[in-house]
Write an enzyme that holds these catalytic residues in place. Structure first.
Site, PDB file in Angstrom:
ATOM      1  N   ASN A 183     -18.677 142.459  37.997  1.00  0.00           N
ATOM      2  CA  ASN A 183     -19.570 141.368  38.390  1.00  0.00           C
ATOM      3  C   ASN A 183     -20.950 141.889  38.788  1.00  0.00           C
ATOM      4  O   ASN A 183     -21.976 141.306  38.429  1.00  0.00           O
ATOM      5  CB  ASN A 183     -18.972 140.583  39.555  1.00  0.00           C
ATOM      6  CG  ASN A 183     -18.164 139.389  39.098  1.00  0.00           C
ATOM      7  OD1 ASN A 183     -18.301 138.926  37.971  1.00  0.00           O
ATOM      8  ND2 ASN A 183     -17.313 138.884  39.960  1.00  0.00           N
ATOM      9  N   ASP A 192     -16.987 135.407  34.997  1.00  0.00           N
ATOM     10  CA  ASP A 192     -16.193 134.194  34.793  1.00  0.00           C
ATOM     11  C   ASP A 192     -15.626 134.139  33.374  1.00  0.00           C
ATOM     12  O   ASP A 192     -14.457 133.782  33.161  1.00  0.00           O
ATOM     13  CB  ASP A 192     -17.046 132.953  35.053  1.00  0.00           C
ATOM     14  CG  ASP A 192     -17.294 132.716  36.538  1.00  0.00           C
ATOM     15  OD1 ASP A 192     -16.662 133.407  37.362  1.00  0.00           O
ATOM     16  OD2 ASP A 192     -18.118 131.851  36.857  1.00  0.00           O
ATOM     17  N   GLU A 219      -9.740 137.709  41.156  1.00  0.00           N
ATOM     18  CA  GLU A 219      -9.436 138.366  39.882  1.00  0.00           C
ATOM     19  C   GLU A 219      -7.957 138.712  39.750  1.00  0.00           C
ATOM     20  O   GLU A 219      -7.578 139.536  38.929  1.00  0.00           O
ATOM     21  CB  GLU A 219     -10.282 139.640  39.728  1.00  0.00           C
ATOM     22  CG  GLU A 219      -9.898 140.771  40.664  1.00  0.00           C
ATOM     23  CD  GLU A 219     -10.599 140.722  42.014  1.00  0.00           C
ATOM     24  OE1 GLU A 219     -10.672 141.771  42.672  1.00  0.00           O
ATOM     25  OE2 GLU A 219     -11.068 139.638  42.418  1.00  0.00           O
TER      26      GLU A 219
END
Length: 306
Positions: A183, A192, A219
């Site tokens: 991320n 995402d 996650e």
């Protein structure tokens, strides 16, 4: 917005210039599917169960819009799809006829770009909200697989069934390796999208109707495999691990591999061997061991003899 996340709009129009105009107006916000005739429209709908909205010309040579609308509304698979009529007819009788058949709205020709965008947007928002309400009870909004609430309920049911029938129960927790680093480097939108792909891959690796994959949080994912021994559970886990890596999602910040990978911890028990919380703690212990040993691997404990 990625093509996968765009709502799908079917435009049914026999005049090329009108199709061109509508595509130009809608393509940035929606995925546009085209049909030139009523028959083509019905074929598109039969082949694609993800169409959210139909823009339907009333006057077409082979089958008029009224007949197409009748068929859409008489089919259980398509009757809930909103239909906006496209028409040069100005008679209130024509408008009333369409509304009685189930049309949601009318757009007059020649098109006003602002009107087209506003009316499509209003109905598309309605469709999105309706689908969200349908999934809130048991679906994760991002990945569209069962959510934590649905998982918790399913686990309790499967523990009770295992206790009742004396069958094995396998449970796995799955963690995307170095996801924070992913991320931080690629951005949350890319994160995402990766989670969506991983979720889809996990769900597709399951082989039986009662197997369940869910988003456990962040996650992390979870899998329930009823009536599965340790060998069967590990086989499914290895299929998931391999399939995720084969997605080939670049992850230069991972310490496990050049692409996105997962670590998996699993257990096999019988229903009398603990509560849901105790089983989750046991599976998490195996997941922790897999991560400590280098990630992109599986650790599994067969506890049925304990």
């Amino acid at each position: 917005m990625t093509p996968q996340s765009k709502q799908r709009v079917l435009v049914v129009e026999d005049e090329k210039i009108n199709r061109t105009v509508l595509v130009a107006l809608l393509k940035d916000e929606y995925q546009v599917i085209l049909a030139k005739t009523g028959e083509q429209a019905l074929e598109r709908l039969a082949a694609d169960d993800q169409i959210d909205l139909v823009l339907l010309d009333v006057l077409m040579p082979d089958m008029d819009g009224y007949e197409v609308l009748r068929r859409i509304k008489s089919n259980d698979a398509t009757r809930e799809i909103p239909v906006i009529f496209l028409t040069a007819l100005n008679s209130t009788n024509d408008e009333e006829k369409g509304l009685r058949l189930g049309a949601s709205d009318y757009i007059g020709k020649p098109f006003s770009p602002a009107i087209v965008k506003a009316r499509v947007s209003n109905l598309a928002r309605f469709v999105r909200q309706r689908k969200l309400l349908e999934t809130l009870a048991g679906r994760d909004g991002l990945t569209e697989i069962p959510n934590r609430r649905a998982f918790d309920q399913a686990l309790l049911q499967e523990i009770a069934r295992s206790l009742r029938n004396g069958q094995n129960l396998s449970l796995a927790l799955i963690d995307v390796d170095f996801f924070k680093q992913y991320n931080d480097h690629y951005g949350h939108a890319a994160g995402d999208n990766s989670l969506k792909l991983v979720a889809k891959t996990i769900a597709e690796a399951l082989r039986r109707p009662n197997d369940l994959a869910a988003r456990y949080g962040g996650e992390e994912f979870a899998v329930i495999l009823p009536d599965s021994d340790a060998a069967g559970g590990q086989e499914v886990a290895e299929s998931i691990r391999r399939r995720v890596r084969e997605l080939g999602i670049e992850h230069t910040q991972s310490g496990a591999a050049p692409e996105v990978t997962v670590s998996i911890g699993g257990i096999t028990v019988t229903g009398r061997q603990g509560s849901a919380e105790e089983l989750l703690v046991a599976a998490d212990r195996q997941l922790y061991a897999a991560k400590q040993q280098g990630r992109n691997r599986i650790r599994w404990a067969d506890l049925t003899s304990g």
